[in-house]
Design an enzyme around this catalytic site. Structure first.
Site, short mmCIF file in Angstrom:
data_model
loop_
_atom_site.label_atom_id
_atom_site.label_comp_id
_atom_site.label_asym_id
_atom_site.label_seq_id
_atom_site.Cartn_x
_atom_site.Cartn_y
_atom_site.Cartn_z
CG ASP A 189 42.38 43.92 39.78
OD1 ASP A 189 41.20 43.57 39.78
OD2 ASP A 189 43.29 43.27 40.36
CD GLU B 5 37.29 42.93 45.53
OE1 GLU B 5 38.13 42.61 46.39
OE2 GLU B 5 36.97 42.19 44.59
O1 FUB Z 1 43.27 41.17 41.69
C1 FUB Z 1 43.19 40.84 43.05
C2 FUB Z 1 41.93 41.38 43.65
O2 FUB Z 1 40.80 40.87 42.96
C3 FUB Z 1 41.78 42.87 43.55
O3 FUB Z 1 42.59 43.59 44.42
C4 FUB Z 1 40.33 42.96 43.80
O4 FUB Z 1 39.77 44.20 43.53
C5 FUB Z 1 39.79 41.87 42.90
O5 FUB Z 1 39.68 42.29 41.57
#
Ligand code: FUB
Length: 340
Positions: free
Chosen positions: A32, A239
Site C-alpha cells: 500500500d 478500496e
Molecule cells: O493492507 C491492508 C489492506 O489491503 C489495505 O488497506 C487495502 O487497500 C488492501 O491493500
C-alpha cells in the site's frame, strides 16, 4: 468481388505496457505505498506486512499489521533508506489492531501520518499522528478523527491550499456497514443492479487533525453519465482511493478489489462526480492491488505492490515503482506488471 476486410485500428493510447519491476524493499514485507515528494526526496508511507499467524478469512483479518516504517529515495529508482518504526499500534490509545494502508501530508513544516486501524470495538477508524520531519517519528493524537470510518485514507493537497481526505474500502474495510449513515454490525451489500457503494471525501480542517465537514459520497459515472453499479465489478470502487491533479483535472484512481485492477476516473471538481476512464494497472500477483501516483523531477511514477517476494502470499507484499505515461489527451497508458 474481393471482400473488403475491416482492418482494426490500433489505438496506440490503449496499448498495454508490460514492465518488469523489483521490490524496493527486501528486508521486510511492505504494501500500500503512498508516495510523496517532500524536500526534494521521495518519501514512501507503506503498510508493514508480517506473518502474525492469524488465519486467512474473507474479512482480511490476516492483514494484522502493527506498525509503520517510512522509506525515502533521493532519486527515482535510487537507493531506498529505511527510517525504521515511526509509529506502533501500542502507542495509539484508541487503536487495537490492523494498521492498514496509511498516507501522509505536509503543511507549514509539520508532517501528518493518516492511518486506519480497528478500535477496541473492532470498528475501523482513521487516526492521525504528527511529526516535525517527513521521516517521523510520529506522535499520535489521543483519539481517532471524529466522523472518520472505514479504511485507506488518501490526503490530497489541492492547488488552492485546501486538503481533502478520500477514504473507504468495502468487505474487510467495512464501508458497506456505513450505508445507513451509522455503523451496522453486519455485512449487507447492494444488489448488482443498484448503484455501487461510493468512496468518501471530507475536507480537512486548517489544523489537519480533524474534518471541517461531514464526509460526502463521491459519485463515479460511466460514459453515459449513469452511476456505476454494484455488479460492475470491473469498474466500480472497492478500496485504495488516490487523487492527483494534472492540467486542472482531478484523477481519482482506486482498486476494483475482486477484479484486482487499478482504474481511474476524472473530474473538474475534487468532490466529483468523476467519470470512469480506464485501467492504470492490470492485476498483480496477490489478491490486493493498491497504489499511489506522484510527480518527481518532471516525471510521473506509479507506486504499487505485489506478492512476488513471498512467492504469492497475499498478505506478504512488496512495494514497487514504475514510470507512468500520460497520452497527449490526458489519458493514462495501461501497465501490466504481472509476474508468475
Ligand atoms: O493492507 C491492508 C489492506 O489491503 C489495505 O488497506 C487495502 O487497500 C488492501 O491493500
Amino acid at each position: 468481388v474481393e471482400e473488403k476486410s475491416e482492418v482494426p485500428q490500433t489505438d496506440q493510447t490503449n496499448q498495454v505496457r508490460k514492465v518488469e519491476t523489483e521490490p524496493l524493499v527486501t528486508k521486510d514485507f511492505t504494501a500500500d505505498p503512498s508516495a510523496h515528494v517532500f524536500n526534494d526526496k521521495i518519501y514512501i508511507y507503506p503498510s508493514h506486512d508480517f506473518d502474525s499467524g492469524v488465519p486467512e478469512d474473507d474479512l482480511g483479518n490476516h492483514f494484522n499489521m502493527k506498525d509503520y516504517h517510512v522509506y525515502s529515495m533521493d532519486s527515482a529508482g535510487g537507493e531506498v533508506t529505511d527510517h525504521g518504526v515511526v509509529l506502533d499500534v501500542d502507542e495509539v490509545k484508541w487503536a487495537a489492531r490492523q494498521m492498514w494502508a496509511p498516507d501522509a501530508a505536509e503543511k507549514d513544516g509539520k508532517y501528518y501520518l493518516y492511518f486506519p486501524a480497528k478500535d477496541k470495538d473492532d470498528i475501523f477508524r482513521i487516526g492521525v499522528a504528527v511529526a516535525d520531519k517527513p521521516e517521523g517519528p510520529f506522535k499520535p493524537r489521543p483519539d481517532y478523527i471524529k466522523g472518520s470510518f472505514s479504511i485507506d485514507p488518501a490526503v490530497f493537497e489541492d492547488t488552492d491550499g485546501e486538503y481533502y481526505m478520500y477514504f473507504g474500502g468495502i468487505w474487510g474495510g467495512q464501508l458497506q456497514r456505513w450505508e445507513t449513515g451509522s455503523f451496522v454490525d453486519k455485512d449487507e451489500y447492494p444488489a448488482d443492479s443498484v448503484k455501487a457503494i461510493e468512496p468518501r471525501i471530507a475536507k480537512l480542517d486548517k489544523n489537519m487533525t480533524s474534518f471541517s465537514e461531514e464526509p460526502k459520497r463521491i459519485r463515479i459515472l460511466d460514459e453515459e453519465g449513469n452511476d456505476l453499479l454494484t455488479g460492475d465489478n470491473d469498474r466500480r470502487f472497492f478500496e485504495a482511493a488516490w487523487v492527483h491533479k494534472m492540467d486542472g483535472t482531478y484523477y481519482l484512481s482506486y482498486s476494483t478489489g475482486d477484479t484486482h485492477k487499478i482504474v481511474y476516473a476524472t473530474s473538474d471538481n475534487p468532490y466529483g462526480p468523476f467519470t470512469y476512464q480506464g485501467v492504470i494497472l492490470e492485476p498483480v500477483l496477490g489478491w490486493t492491488n493498491h497504489h499511489s501516483i506522484v510527480k518527481f523531477n518532471g516525471k510521473w511514477y506509479l507506486f504499487f505492490h505485489d506478492s512476488s517476494l513471498s512467492k504469492g502470499k497475499t498478505y506478504l507484499r512488496s512495494i514497487k515503482m514504475t514510470e507512468l505515461t500520460f497520452n497527449e489527451d490526458g489519458s493514462i497508458q495501461t501497465i501490466n506488471a504481472a509476474v508468475q
